[in-house]
Design a protein around this motif. Structure first.
Motif, mmCIF file in Angstrom:
data_model
loop_
_atom_site.group_PDB
_atom_site.id
_atom_site.type_symbol
_atom_site.label_atom_id
_atom_site.label_comp_id
_atom_site.label_asym_id
_atom_site.label_seq_id
_atom_site.Cartn_x
_atom_site.Cartn_y
_atom_site.Cartn_z
ATOM 1 N N TRP A 61 34.778 -8.594 -0.115
ATOM 2 C CA TRP A 61 34.865 -7.374 -0.921
ATOM 3 C C TRP A 61 36.108 -6.614 -0.476
ATOM 4 C CZ3 TRP A 61 34.173 -2.171 0.797
ATOM 5 C CH2 TRP A 61 34.079 -1.218 -0.229
ATOM 6 N N ARG A 62 37.073 -6.503 -1.372
ATOM 7 C CA ARG A 62 38.309 -5.754 -1.108
ATOM 8 C C ARG A 62 38.983 -6.195 0.200
ATOM 9 N NH1 ARG A 62 36.666 0.299 -3.246
ATOM 10 N NH2 ARG A 62 35.915 -0.438 -5.254
ATOM 11 N N GLY A 63 39.014 -7.505 0.416
ATOM 12 C CA GLY A 63 39.687 -8.061 1.588
ATOM 13 C C GLY A 63 38.880 -8.032 2.871
ATOM 14 N N VAL A 64 37.626 -7.637 2.805
ATOM 15 C CA VAL A 64 36.759 -7.559 3.982
ATOM 16 C C VAL A 64 35.560 -8.469 3.758
ATOM 17 C CG1 VAL A 64 35.303 -6.003 5.363
ATOM 18 C CG2 VAL A 64 37.447 -5.169 4.397
ATOM 19 N N VAL A 65 35.159 -9.200 4.790
ATOM 20 C CA VAL A 65 33.945 -10.003 4.710
ATOM 21 C C VAL A 65 32.769 -9.087 5.041
ATOM 22 C CG1 VAL A 65 32.685 -11.970 5.640
ATOM 23 C CG2 VAL A 65 35.151 -12.138 5.273
ATOM 24 N N VAL A 66 31.823 -8.991 4.103
ATOM 25 C CA VAL A 66 30.691 -8.063 4.240
ATOM 26 C C VAL A 66 29.401 -8.854 4.420
ATOM 27 C CG1 VAL A 66 29.355 -6.269 3.067
ATOM 28 C CG2 VAL A 66 31.844 -6.343 2.793
ATOM 29 N N PRO A 67 28.666 -8.603 5.521
ATOM 30 C CA PRO A 67 27.350 -9.227 5.665
ATOM 31 C C PRO A 67 26.343 -8.546 4.743
ATOM 32 C CG PRO A 67 27.805 -7.814 7.545
ATOM 33 C CD PRO A 67 29.024 -7.786 6.665
ATOM 34 N N VAL A 68 25.369 -9.326 4.269
ATOM 35 C CA VAL A 68 24.372 -8.814 3.326
ATOM 36 C C VAL A 68 22.986 -9.150 3.834
ATOM 37 C CG1 VAL A 68 23.505 -8.969 0.949
ATOM 38 C CG2 VAL A 68 25.969 -9.135 1.397
ATOM 39 N N ILE A 69 22.102 -8.157 3.796
ATOM 40 C CA ILE A 69 20.704 -8.408 4.140
ATOM 41 C C ILE A 69 19.830 -8.168 2.911
ATOM 42 C CG2 ILE A 69 21.049 -7.879 6.578
ATOM 43 C CD1 ILE A 69 19.631 -5.241 6.152
ATOM 44 N N ASP A 70 18.752 -8.924 2.854
ATOM 45 C CA ASP A 70 17.773 -8.793 1.774
ATOM 46 C C ASP A 70 16.688 -7.863 2.310
ATOM 47 O OD1 ASP A 70 15.536 -9.133 0.091
ATOM 48 O OD2 ASP A 70 16.121 -11.188 -0.392
ATOM 49 N N LEU A 71 16.653 -6.647 1.808
ATOM 50 C CA LEU A 71 15.713 -5.655 2.339
ATOM 51 C C LEU A 71 14.263 -6.035 2.067
ATOM 52 C CD1 LEU A 71 15.947 -3.151 4.057
ATOM 53 C CD2 LEU A 71 15.865 -1.789 1.988
ATOM 54 N N CYS A 72 14.011 -6.722 0.965
ATOM 55 C CA CYS A 72 12.649 -7.194 0.684
ATOM 56 C C CYS A 72 12.209 -8.182 1.761
ATOM 57 C CB CYS A 72 12.580 -7.876 -0.685
ATOM 58 S SG CYS A 72 12.977 -6.810 -2.068
ATOM 59 N N ALA A 73 13.080 -9.136 2.087
ATOM 60 C CA ALA A 73 12.759 -10.144 3.103
ATOM 61 C C ALA A 73 12.628 -9.508 4.487
ATOM 62 C CB ALA A 73 13.823 -11.236 3.108
ATOM 63 N N LEU A 74 13.483 -8.541 4.800
ATOM 64 C CA LEU A 74 13.391 -7.855 6.084
ATOM 65 C C LEU A 74 12.064 -7.120 6.220
ATOM 66 C CD1 LEU A 74 14.550 -6.694 8.759
ATOM 67 C CD2 LEU A 74 15.589 -4.882 7.378
ATOM 68 N N THR A 75 11.667 -6.436 5.164
ATOM 69 C CA THR A 75 10.493 -5.568 5.225
ATOM 70 C C THR A 75 9.181 -6.335 5.105
ATOM 71 O OG1 THR A 75 11.832 -3.811 4.279
ATOM 72 C CG2 THR A 75 9.465 -3.488 4.234
ATOM 73 N N PHE A 76 9.082 -7.248 4.137
ATOM 74 C CA PHE A 76 7.806 -7.915 3.879
ATOM 75 C C PHE A 76 7.852 -9.437 3.943
ATOM 76 C CE2 PHE A 76 7.117 -3.758 1.742
ATOM 77 C CZ PHE A 76 6.040 -3.343 2.502
ATOM 78 N N GLY A 77 9.022 -10.015 4.296
ATOM 79 C CA GLY A 77 9.095 -11.453 4.490
ATOM 80 C C GLY A 77 9.264 -12.282 3.227
ATOM 81 N N GLN A 78 9.466 -11.649 2.077
ATOM 82 C CA GLN A 78 9.678 -12.379 0.825
ATOM 83 C C GLN A 78 11.008 -11.942 0.223
ATOM 84 O OE1 GLN A 78 6.126 -11.373 -1.418
ATOM 85 N NE2 GLN A 78 5.216 -13.336 -0.834
ATOM 86 N N SER A 79 11.789 -12.920 -0.243
ATOM 87 C CA SER A 79 13.102 -12.615 -0.829
ATOM 88 C C SER A 79 12.958 -11.751 -2.081
ATOM 89 C CB SER A 79 13.824 -13.906 -1.192
ATOM 90 O OG SER A 79 14.080 -14.650 -0.026
ATOM 91 N N ALA A 80 13.996 -10.964 -2.330
ATOM 92 C CA ALA A 80 14.029 -10.152 -3.547
ATOM 93 C C ALA A 80 14.027 -11.067 -4.762
ATOM 94 C CB ALA A 80 15.282 -9.286 -3.559
ATOM 95 N N GLU A 81 13.352 -10.620 -5.800
ATOM 96 C CA GLU A 81 13.329 -11.388 -7.039
ATOM 97 C C GLU A 81 14.672 -11.247 -7.750
ATOM 98 O OE1 GLU A 81 9.987 -11.189 -9.631
ATOM 99 O OE2 GLU A 81 8.649 -10.575 -7.998
ATOM 100 N N ALA A 82 15.093 -12.334 -8.383
ATOM 101 C CA ALA A 82 16.335 -12.310 -9.154
ATOM 102 C C ALA A 82 16.047 -11.685 -10.511
ATOM 103 C CB ALA A 82 16.886 -13.720 -9.298
ATOM 104 N N ARG A 83 16.267 -10.400 -10.627
ATOM 105 C CA ARG A 83 16.054 -9.651 -11.869
ATOM 106 C C ARG A 83 17.387 -9.071 -12.315
ATOM 107 N NH1 ARG A 83 10.647 -6.264 -11.133
ATOM 108 N NH2 ARG A 83 9.672 -7.455 -9.480
ATOM 109 N N THR A 84 17.463 -8.646 -13.539
ATOM 110 C CA THR A 84 18.699 -7.987 -13.973
ATOM 111 C C THR A 84 18.880 -6.651 -13.270
ATOM 112 O OG1 THR A 84 17.551 -7.055 -15.886
ATOM 113 C CG2 THR A 84 18.773 -9.111 -16.230
ATOM 114 N N SER A 85 17.810 -6.068 -12.756
ATOM 115 C CA SER A 85 17.904 -4.786 -12.050
ATOM 116 C C SER A 85 18.080 -4.954 -10.540
ATOM 117 C CB SER A 85 16.658 -3.949 -12.328
ATOM 118 O OG SER A 85 15.505 -4.594 -11.817
ATOM 119 N N THR A 86 18.146 -6.197 -10.050
ATOM 120 C CA THR A 86 18.383 -6.417 -8.623
ATOM 121 C C THR A 86 19.876 -6.223 -8.369
ATOM 122 O OG1 THR A 86 16.537 -7.954 -8.467
ATOM 123 C CG2 THR A 86 18.173 -8.050 -6.712
ATOM 124 N N ARG A 87 20.188 -5.393 -7.416
ATOM 125 C CA ARG A 87 21.577 -5.013 -7.145
ATOM 126 C C ARG A 87 21.982 -5.380 -5.717
ATOM 127 N NH1 ARG A 87 21.423 -4.496 -11.985
ATOM 128 N NH2 ARG A 87 21.580 -2.563 -13.122
#
Length: 178
Positions: A61-87
């Protein structure tokens, strides 16, 4: 409106803070908007080997490598659903009152609405959840309870060292290992 009422209204409006709302399953959460750098659609990520399952990967992102965490997986152990509203929400991560932060990506479901309210409306919920220190106080409204997620408390020290090594690694570090 009398002058004292007008002053109370102005003070109340001055205390108002903007929050980005999102969901994990059917539960509502909020991030303080001042932590948000940018809101992007969900993007393809490069996985990172041997990280916790909730570390979704990295992207440029803009010349920087950005780590990403899935907050759903962190909080409850299940990956976020792939929805059009998932950001992919980029936040300014400043652990331990650091002045300069780093950009951290969060995968959030239904991150499409905002709320303006007084932060004092969020109240402690009576549990000392040391396994999830990022889960802050709660606010009740007509739709139920909403919990404040504190960005700077998302990562423990071991994951922070993995995602944001200090000092940052350089290409020379890898040549020395060869």
């Amino acid at each position: 409106m009398s002058e004292p009422e007008a002053r109370r209204g102005a003070v109340s409006a001055a205390r108002q803070t903007l929050f980005l709302m999102f969901c994990i399953g059917n539960e509502r959460y909020a991030l303080q908007a001042t932590d948000v750098v940018e809101v992007l659609p969900r993007l393809p990520l490069k996985p990172i080997a041997r990280t916790p399952s909730w570390v979704a990967g990295v992207f440029a992102w803009r010349g920087v490598v950005v780590p990403v965490i899935d907050l759903c997986a962190l909080t409850f152990g299940q990956s976020a659903e792939a929805r059009t509203s998932t950001r992919l929400v980029l936040v300014q991560y400043r652990p331990g009152a650091q002045q300069t932060g780093q950009v951290l990506g969060l995968i959030l479901e239904q991150a499409t609405d905002t709320l303006r309210c007084d932060p004092a409306d969020f109240k402690p919920y009576g549990l000392d959840n040391r396994q999830a220190p990022y889960l802050g106080p709660v606010r009740e409204d007509a739709q139920g309870m909403m919990q404040w997620v504190r960005v700077n408390d998302l990562l423990d020290e071991s994951v922070r060292a993995l995602l944001f090594p200090s000092p940052p690694l350089s290409p020379d570090d890898f040549e020395e290992r060869a």
